[in-house]
Motif scaffolding. Structure first.
Motif, PDB file in Angstrom:
ATOM      1  N   LYS A 251       0.820  -1.224   0.000  1.00 11.50           N
ATOM      2  CA  LYS A 251       0.000   0.000   0.000  1.00 11.50           C
ATOM      3  C   LYS A 251       0.854   1.274   0.000  1.00 11.50           C
ATOM      4  O   LYS A 251       0.558   2.254   0.689  1.00 11.50           O
ATOM      5  CB  LYS A 251      -0.979  -0.002   1.181  1.00 11.50           C
ATOM      6  N   CYS A 252       1.917   1.249  -0.756  1.00 12.08           N
ATOM      7  CA  CYS A 252       2.799   2.425  -0.820  1.00 12.08           C
ATOM      8  C   CYS A 252       2.371   3.392  -1.934  1.00 12.08           C
ATOM      9  O   CYS A 252       2.758   4.559  -1.914  1.00 12.08           O
ATOM     10  CB  CYS A 252       4.243   1.999  -1.067  1.00 12.08           C
ATOM     11  N   ASP A 253       1.617   2.879  -2.929  1.00  9.23           N
ATOM     12  CA  ASP A 253       1.379   3.683  -4.127  1.00  9.23           C
ATOM     13  C   ASP A 253       0.653   4.997  -3.841  1.00  9.23           C
ATOM     14  O   ASP A 253       1.012   6.038  -4.377  1.00  9.23           O
ATOM     15  CB  ASP A 253       0.594   2.863  -5.167  1.00  9.23           C
ATOM     16  N   LYS A 271      -0.058  -5.008  10.151  1.00  2.65           N
ATOM     17  CA  LYS A 271      -1.332  -4.908  10.887  1.00  2.65           C
ATOM     18  C   LYS A 271      -1.634  -3.433  11.206  1.00  2.65           C
ATOM     19  O   LYS A 271      -2.785  -2.992  11.124  1.00  2.65           O
ATOM     20  CB  LYS A 271      -1.211  -5.740  12.175  1.00  2.65           C
ATOM     21  N   THR A 272      -0.580  -2.686  11.530  1.00  2.00           N
ATOM     22  CA  THR A 272      -0.744  -1.251  11.805  1.00  2.00           C
ATOM     23  C   THR A 272      -1.278  -0.528  10.564  1.00  2.00           C
ATOM     24  O   THR A 272      -2.131   0.360  10.676  1.00  2.00           O
ATOM     25  CB  THR A 272       0.602  -0.628  12.241  1.00  2.00           C
ATOM     26  N   VAL A 273      -0.775  -0.912   9.413  1.00  2.00           N
ATOM     27  CA  VAL A 273      -1.238  -0.309   8.159  1.00  2.00           C
ATOM     28  C   VAL A 273      -2.738  -0.536   8.004  1.00  2.00           C
ATOM     29  O   VAL A 273      -3.497   0.384   7.647  1.00  2.00           O
ATOM     30  CB  VAL A 273      -0.461  -0.881   6.950  1.00  2.00           C
ATOM     31  N   ASP A 274      -3.178  -1.771   8.321  1.00  2.00           N
ATOM     32  CA  ASP A 274      -4.614  -2.084   8.229  1.00  2.00           C
ATOM     33  C   ASP A 274      -5.427  -1.198   9.173  1.00  2.00           C
ATOM     34  O   ASP A 274      -6.484  -0.677   8.791  1.00  2.00           O
ATOM     35  CB  ASP A 274      -4.867  -3.566   8.571  1.00  2.00           C
ATOM     36  N   ILE A 275      -4.928  -1.027  10.393  1.00  2.00           N
ATOM     37  CA  ILE A 275      -5.628  -0.185  11.374  1.00  2.00           C
ATOM     38  C   ILE A 275      -5.763   1.237  10.837  1.00  2.00           C
ATOM     39  O   ILE A 275      -6.840   1.846  10.878  1.00  2.00           O
ATOM     40  CB  ILE A 275      -4.875  -0.184  12.728  1.00  2.00           C
ATOM     41  N   ALA A 276      -4.662   1.753  10.293  1.00  2.00           N
ATOM     42  CA  ALA A 276      -4.652   3.136   9.791  1.00  2.00           C
ATOM     43  C   ALA A 276      -5.600   3.306   8.615  1.00  2.00           C
ATOM     44  O   ALA A 276      -6.353   4.284   8.530  1.00  2.00           O
ATOM     45  CB  ALA A 276      -3.223   3.522   9.387  1.00  2.00           C
ATOM     46  N   ARG A 277      -5.523   2.333   7.715  1.00  2.00           N
ATOM     47  CA  ARG A 277      -6.361   2.431   6.505  1.00  2.00           C
ATOM     48  C   ARG A 277      -7.843   2.441   6.881  1.00  2.00           C
ATOM     49  O   ARG A 277      -8.634   3.140   6.241  1.00  2.00           O
ATOM     50  CB  ARG A 277      -6.056   1.256   5.571  1.00  2.00           C
ATOM     51  N   LYS A 278      -8.191   1.644   7.910  1.00  2.00           N
ATOM     52  CA  LYS A 278      -9.603   1.604   8.352  1.00  2.00           C
ATOM     53  C   LYS A 278     -10.049   2.979   8.825  1.00  2.00           C
ATOM     54  O   LYS A 278     -11.222   3.329   8.773  1.00  2.00           O
ATOM     55  CB  LYS A 278      -9.768   0.568   9.473  1.00  2.00           C
ATOM     56  N   GLY A 284       1.403   3.291   4.376  1.00  3.90           N
ATOM     57  CA  GLY A 284       1.913   2.114   3.664  1.00  3.90           C
ATOM     58  C   GLY A 284       3.044   1.467   4.437  1.00  3.90           C
ATOM     59  O   GLY A 284       3.475   1.976   5.489  1.00  3.90           O
ATOM     60  N   LEU A 285       3.504   0.355   3.917  1.00  7.42           N
ATOM     61  CA  LEU A 285       4.644  -0.344   4.535  1.00  7.42           C
ATOM     62  C   LEU A 285       5.694  -0.637   3.475  1.00  7.42           C
ATOM     63  O   LEU A 285       5.379  -1.214   2.427  1.00  7.42           O
ATOM     64  CB  LEU A 285       4.179  -1.659   5.174  1.00  7.42           C
ATOM     65  N   PHE A 286       6.894  -0.222   3.740  1.00 11.17           N
ATOM     66  CA  PHE A 286       8.010  -0.586   2.866  1.00 11.17           C
ATOM     67  C   PHE A 286       8.851  -1.599   3.624  1.00 11.17           C
ATOM     68  O   PHE A 286       9.340  -1.321   4.717  1.00 11.17           O
ATOM     69  CB  PHE A 286       8.844   0.654   2.506  1.00 11.17           C
ATOM     70  N   ARG A 287       8.992  -2.793   3.032  1.00 11.40           N
ATOM     71  CA  ARG A 287       9.733  -3.857   3.715  1.00 11.40           C
ATOM     72  C   ARG A 287      11.006  -4.202   2.932  1.00 11.40           C
ATOM     73  O   ARG A 287      10.939  -4.840   1.881  1.00 11.40           O
ATOM     74  CB  ARG A 287       8.866  -5.112   3.836  1.00 11.40           C
ATOM     75  N   PRO A 288      12.167  -3.798   3.435  1.00 15.10           N
ATOM     76  CA  PRO A 288      13.407  -4.268   2.815  1.00 15.10           C
ATOM     77  C   PRO A 288      13.520  -5.776   3.051  1.00 15.10           C
ATOM     78  O   PRO A 288      13.343  -6.241   4.173  1.00 15.10           O
ATOM     79  CB  PRO A 288      14.509  -3.532   3.582  1.00 15.10           C
ATOM     80  N   HIS A 305       6.800  11.019  -2.828  1.00 11.60           N
ATOM     81  CA  HIS A 305       5.460  11.580  -2.622  1.00 11.60           C
ATOM     82  C   HIS A 305       4.997  11.414  -1.166  1.00 11.60           C
ATOM     83  O   HIS A 305       3.810  11.434  -0.877  1.00 11.60           O
ATOM     84  CB  HIS A 305       4.466  10.933  -3.598  1.00 11.60           C
ATOM     85  N   LEU A 306       5.942  11.248  -0.261  1.00  5.57           N
ATOM     86  CA  LEU A 306       5.584  11.014   1.142  1.00  5.57           C
ATOM     87  C   LEU A 306       5.755  12.265   1.998  1.00  5.57           C
ATOM     88  O   LEU A 306       6.530  13.153   1.663  1.00  5.57           O
ATOM     89  CB  LEU A 306       6.454   9.903   1.727  1.00  5.57           C
ATOM     90  N   LYS A 307       5.037  12.221   3.140  1.00  9.15           N
ATOM     91  CA  LYS A 307       5.219  13.299   4.126  1.00  9.15           C
ATOM     92  C   LYS A 307       6.125  12.865   5.262  1.00  9.15           C
ATOM     93  O   LYS A 307       6.594  13.702   6.035  1.00  9.15           O
ATOM     94  CB  LYS A 307       3.862  13.715   4.696  1.00  9.15           C
ATOM     95  N   GLY A 308       6.307  11.563   5.384  1.00  9.52           N
ATOM     96  CA  GLY A 308       7.183  11.099   6.467  1.00  9.52           C
ATOM     97  C   GLY A 308       7.248   9.587   6.542  1.00  9.52           C
ATOM     98  O   GLY A 308       6.420   8.905   5.929  1.00  9.52           O
TER      99      GLY A 308
END
Lengths: 361, 76, 258
Positions: A251-253, A271-278, A284-288, A305-308
């Motif tokens: 969900k980075c796009d 899981k945090t991303v899911d909470i936020a999106r709700k 989004g999550l970027f996973r190296p 295109h990010l704020k932080g």
């Protein structure tokens, strides 16, 4: 589709090693990774594939057995957890210096010192910045599931042989101990001695009459020769950066903010991303996936295109340095860690995110 | 009766003049010269070559393997 | 008879083994390392096992052993040669594998690897050069330094009350079930060289039997470290080292005894 099996992460590493046609495993017990050696001993691959499995007298001996086996062009590996990995550092430096392929699995636990036996990501610096003495790096993969523990064994060996450089799977006590469904691959036969000599003409297997002797060493007393050697090794790391970076974007796009996390932290962060999106927050999550080479260029692209970004890791702030370097300080980057074996909850990550970027909880 | 005669060839450029060959020789064949080789070592030399029996003692104790030995049987 | 009539190929009785590389040995004049290297190479040549032999060099004076031996070799971290050898032999059981280690390497920093490789009964040959001193780093006290012996870190002689006792590791290893053949030799006289070569030959031959470690200690000189001429060092070795480290077989295979 291959067979499905319910396994611990550590068992998955062992099973993957057998199935990948690994020639030798040399280990020493330490919690939370002893299941690797236990699984191998219980499954007796020395009776089926001919894989050598040996419990060494120490981590130091084990990594040097790996050095000896790798010098013969064999696929060899060891596994351990943080304090044991520290003991292996000299050997890993020798592997890199002598340009030998090998796999080291680190199922990280809390530290420093003897620490505890709970999951941690405190060995990030050690894994990605060299770890032992001298100027070298490993190819470092960070699995975040038991399936990846399995799959990364093969990738790690492929890259180890591609670059003639040690690879590391940097896992942690959570991934190592958790049980999940794993898709098991078909058995790859071990390479024959002829195949090994063809693939590894540098291997010390006894000098035939039709070639010069092979020498495995990391000693170059002439500084100009040593410099040339270091440059040769450096070129590999630059090539890794170009050709073998792995990462995952979730969900980075359309994201305005991202979490950056790897390994078990990435599972929780998802899981945090899911909470936020709700709640309508574009997180989004970027996973190296490769921690070295770090996906810097890819993260920089995302950050435009990010704020932080918030780096979530089980350490006092190690990967966050690479995140800051990657985004070139163009966006604010914060760090949120739990330490000593304590893991984050998705909600506390969300709260931390909000307090850093959205002006409080 | 047959007698053995020996001869040795010393690679003087690789000799380090350690003198270990000297007491090893039962015939006192070898001495150290006053001159030095390219590495600056005073090297071994078969000064009393006629006495050599080709027993190879000097060659097998030489740490640097610089001595080659030949031997013939001569009818007296 | 003219010397030049004797020096003909058909009269050749001894020359350096062709398994020595062209590189001049880096050892000090009179050092037993060179002789021991040569004996190992002669044995490998005579057994016709070049293509099946892997040697492992230590850290110490012999760190560059691979520069002089025209065989496949690995260079191990300090003390770890038996660990390398363990893996090499287990992965390639039909090959001949040997380690070449000094006293600091084998009996100090690598004690654990040494004892455990020997105790597991790895089917390898270990060649152990014992000169009672750290030669490479400039003559410091070794685990095998004799009581009273002067070194740069025991400048008034080894005081065992402060510095501990010398370690007779070879006797210790002979007590382990995994060692098959354990012997102590020297290379300073023609007779000693002949015996040492026979011992090294035995050690390699025993690898064919899969019975465990064959271990050859070579008590050697370090004339630079001992600060003597080579011949004086050899004499000192006979008078001081041999009484403490007596030459001869320590453990011989039961079959041979019968």
């Amino acid at each position: 589709m291959g067979d499905l099996k319910l396994m611990k992460g550590n068992e998955a590493v062992a099973e993957a090693a057998i199935r990948a046609g690994v020639d030798g495993y040399f280990g020493y017990p330490i919690t939370p990774q002893s299941e690797v050696l236990e699984h191998l001993m219980a499954n007796k691959p020395y009776e089926t594939t001919g894989m050598v499995v040996l419990q060494a007298e120490s981590e130091v001996a084990a990594i040097n057995m790996v050095y000896g086996g790798a010098s013969c062009g064999r696929m060899v590996m060891t596994s351990s957890s943080s304090p044991g990995i520290s003991l292996k550092q000299e050997g890993i430096s020798y592997l890199a210096g002598s340009e030998l392929p090998a796999l080291i699995v680190n199922v990280v636990r809390g530290g420093p010192g003897l620490g505890d036996i709970q999951p941690s990501q405190g060995d990030y610096f050690q894994a990605t910045k060299g770890g032992g003495h001298g100027d070298y790096r490993m190819y470092v993969l960070a699995p975040s599931s038991v399936q990846e523990m399995y799959d990364f064994v093969k990738i790690a060996f492929d890259k180890a042989f591609k670059y003639r450089n040690p690879s590391m799977i940097l896992s942690d006590g959570a991934i190592g101990q958790m049980m999940e469904k794993v898709e098991i691959s078909e058995q790859t036969p071990r390479r024959t001695p002829e195949e090994i000599e063809k693939q590894c003409p540098w291997a010390t297997v006894g000098k035939p009459t039709n070639r010069q002797r092979n020498i495995i060493t990391s000693l170059y007393l002439d500084p100009y020769v040593q410099e040339k050697h270091v440059l040769k090794i450096k070129a590999k790391y630059e090539r890794m950066q170009k050709e073998d970076v792995l990462y995952e974007k979730i969900k980075c796009d359309d994201a305005e903010y991202i979490l950056v996390a790897y390994g078990s932290s990435a599972r929780i962060a998802q899981k945090t991303v899911d909470i936020a999106r709700k709640q309508g927050i574009k997180l989004g999550l970027f996973r190296p996936i490769t921690l070295f080479p770090f996906p810097s260029k890819e993260l920089f692209e995302v950050s435009k295109h990010l704020k932080g970004a918030l780096a979530v890791e089980l350490s006092t702030g190690q990967m966050v340095e690479d995140v800051k370097l990657a985004v070139e300080c163009k966006i604010p980057v914060y760090h949120f860690g739990r330490y000593g074996g304590v893991i984050h909850t998705p909600v506390e990550i969300f709260n931390e995110f909000k307090s850093k970027f959205l002006g409080g909880i | 009766m047959a007698k053995v005669k020996g001869a040795i060839v010393i690679d003087v450029e690789r000799c380090k003049g350690c003198c270990v060959c000297i007491p090893a020789c039962p015939q006192d064949v070898i001495q150290i010269v006053k001159e030095v080789n390219g590495k600056g070592y005073q090297y071994a030399f078969p000064a009393n070559h006629d006495a050599c029996t080709g027993c190879i003692n000097c060659a097998i104790v030489c740490p640097d393997g610089v001595i080659t030995v030949y031997r013939v049987k001569v009818e007296s | 008879m003219d010397i030049n009539e004797i020096i003909k190929p058909e009269n050749l009785v001894y020359k350096k083994t062709k398994l020595f590389t062209e590189k001049p040995l880096s050892y000090c004049p009179g050092c037993g390392h060179g002789t021991t290297h040569r004996l190992i190479l002669e044995v490998i040549e005579e057994m016709g096992i070049v293509s099946d032999t892997i040697g492992i060099a230590p850290v110490g004076c012999a760190v560059l052993a691979y520069e002089f031996m025209d065989i496949d070799m690995q260079q191990a971290a300090h003390g770890r040669a038996p660990a390398l050898a363990t893996a090499v032999k287990r992965l390639m059981p039909n090959k001949f594998v040997f380690t070449y280690q000094g006293d600091g390497d084998l009996a100090a920093i690598g004690t654990a690897e040494t004892i455990h490789a020997c105790n597991r009964g790895e089917n390898i040959t270990m060649i152990f050069i014992n000169n009672g001193i750290y030669g490479m780093t400039g003559g410091q006290m070794a685990p095998t330094t004799l009581p009273g012996m002067k070194t740069s870190t025991s400048p008034f002689g080894r005081d065992v009350r402060i510095m501990g006792n010398p370690l007779k590791i070879t006797e210790l290893l002979a007590n382990l079930p995994g060692t098959y053949y354990v012997t102590r030799q020297a290379v300073h006289t023609p007779n000693a060289v002949r015996k040492a070569k026979k011992a090294i030959r035995n050690a390699f031959e025993y690898q064919k039997l899969n019975k465990g470690v064959s271990f050859v200690e070579v008590v050697s000189n370090c004339n630079s470290g001992w600060k003597m001429t080579p011949n004086d060092a050899n004499k000192w070795m006979e008078e001081n080292m041999f009484p403490f480290y007596p030459l001869g077989d320590i453990k011989v295979p039961q079959l041979e005894k019968a």
